[in-house]
Design an enzyme around this catalytic site. Structure first.
Site, PDB file in Angstrom:
ATOM      1  N   ARG A   1      -3.549 -10.178   4.840  1.00  0.00           N
ATOM      2  CA  ARG A   1      -3.903 -10.175   3.408  1.00  0.00           C
ATOM      3  C   ARG A   1      -2.698  -9.642   2.643  1.00  0.00           C
ATOM      4  NH1 ARG A   1      -5.900  -6.839  -0.533  1.00  0.00           N
ATOM      5  NH2 ARG A   1      -7.479  -7.751  -1.917  1.00  0.00           N
TER       6      ARG A   1
ATOM      7  N   LYS B   1       0.828  -1.214   0.000  1.00  0.00           N
ATOM      8  CA  LYS B   1       0.000   0.000   0.000  1.00  0.00           C
ATOM      9  C   LYS B   1       0.859   1.259   0.000  1.00  0.00           C
ATOM     10  CE  LYS B   1      -4.311  -1.909   1.382  1.00  0.00           C
ATOM     11  NZ  LYS B   1      -5.330  -2.112   2.397  1.00  0.00           N
TER      12      LYS B   1
HETATM   13  C1  9MG Z   1      -9.855  -5.556  -1.173  1.00  0.00           C
HETATM   14  N1  9MG Z   1      -8.921  -4.982  -0.229  1.00  0.00           N
HETATM   15  C2  9MG Z   1      -7.875  -4.154  -0.511  1.00  0.00           C
HETATM   16  N2  9MG Z   1      -7.261  -3.821   0.609  1.00  0.00           N
HETATM   17  C3  9MG Z   1      -7.910  -4.433   1.623  1.00  0.00           C
HETATM   18  C4  9MG Z   1      -7.746  -4.460   3.002  1.00  0.00           C
HETATM   19  O1  9MG Z   1      -6.809  -3.767   3.615  1.00  0.00           O
HETATM   20  N3  9MG Z   1      -8.596  -5.201   3.730  1.00  0.00           N
HETATM   21  C5  9MG Z   1      -9.586  -5.893   3.134  1.00  0.00           C
HETATM   22  N4  9MG Z   1     -10.419  -6.619   3.915  1.00  0.00           N
HETATM   23  N5  9MG Z   1      -9.796  -5.902   1.813  1.00  0.00           N
HETATM   24  C6  9MG Z   1      -8.959  -5.176   1.082  1.00  0.00           C
END
Ligand code: 9MG
Length: 286
Positions: free
Chosen positions: A262, A228
């Site tokens: 994630r 990010k």
């Molecule tokens: C789809 N998506 C992109 N970034 C995300 C994040 O930080 N959390 C979740 N749950 N979905 C995300």
């Protein structure tokens, strides 16, 4: 002394009952031309499926399949287009042996994805759309409720909070209550502070620093920090070169009790967690 003791939480995730005694790795499978990081490489469905299988080989515990970019400023896609991207990939991976999450904000697709076997629905809109909670209330699929401020189109323009952690926690508690009110059991719920979604760098750092306050609510926490812009801001690197910073952030989230990480870079995250787990949990195997 470990910085965090994992509680024995269970997550009902479709037909899977996941024991959350260590952080799980959720691999990102973007089926979009303008994703956070894939830049269109996985547009072709067979390439997306190959990519997903590679993530499983690298150690992903679950996958998150998305057909609409949630990147700041990204354009929305129609239900038909999103369905066309996501459902074939979901179907092709049905027997891949890991729970499959679908990242969508559209109640119709939530419903169709659950019917097609999705084990989790991940909604960056916190299931706020009319009918979103109703679309996932029946059955056993898990839901991931994420916090954001504003919409993906405008959210990074001027995010404002008093105490970011308290406000995010307050929102998540309200949405948990809304989910429970339509019959979604707590064992199906995951929450997510939504790094990068309507947050400045300072907000994101505050949330990561104090992630333990989100974890303390007793509902499993998913952390998505991978590649990010906060990682770019801290390292000065472009999106494709953020693996080391992303792994560091994932490890910090794990240390503060995140249940699911994630990530795009599954192998690198897995190695980092293996080292951390050997120290913190006094074991060196999964
Ligand atoms: C789809 N998506 C992109 N970034 C995300 C994040 O930080 N959390 C979740 N749950 N979905 C995300």
């Amino acid at each position: 002394m470990p910085s965090f003791h994992f509680r024995q939480m269970i997550l009902q995730c479709g037909t899977y009952r996941l024991i959350l005694d260590r952080p799980l790795i959720m691999g990102v499978v973007n089926v979009t031309p303008d994703s956070f990081s894939d830049g269109g490489h996985y547009l072709r469905l067979d390439a997306a499926v190959d990519h997903a299988r590679r993530l499983i080989d690298e150690g992903a515990d679950l996958l998150d399949i998305g057909g609409e970019s949630t990147r700041p400023g990204a354009a929305t896609v129609s239900l038909d287009e999103e369905r066309r991207r996501v459902l074939p990939v979901l179907q092709a991976l049905a027997s891949a042996g890991v729970p499959l999450s679908v990242d969508t904000q559209k109640p119709e697709l939530m419903h169709e994805a659950v019917a097609a076997g999705a084990a989790m629905i991940n909604d960056v809109n916190g299931f706020e759309a009319a009918d979103a909670l109703a679309a996932v209330s029946a059955g056993n699929s898990a839901i991931c409720i994420m916090h954001k401020q504003g919409s993906p189109q405008t959210m990074q323009q001027a995010p404002r909070y008093g105490d970011v952690v308290s406000e995010v926690n307050g929102y998540l508690q309200t949405r948990i209550a809304a989910a429970e009110a339509v019959g979604i059991a707590r064992q199906r719920i995951v929450i997510d502070p939504g790094f990068g979604f309507g947050k400045t760098l300072e907000h994101n750092l505050g949330l990561l620093r104090d992630l333990g306050r989100v974890v303390a609510g007793g509902v499993p926490v998913l952390a998505g920090l991978s590649r990010k812009s906060m990682i770019g801001a801290l390292t000065g690197r472009e999106v494709g070169d953020r693996v080391f910073g992303s792994v560091a952030a994932a490890l910090i989230a794990a240390q503060r009790g995140a249940a699911i990480l994630r990530v795009h870079d599954v192998a690198a995250t897995r190695d980092a967690l293996a080292v951390w787990k050997a120290v913190e949990f006094n074991k060196n195997k999964d």
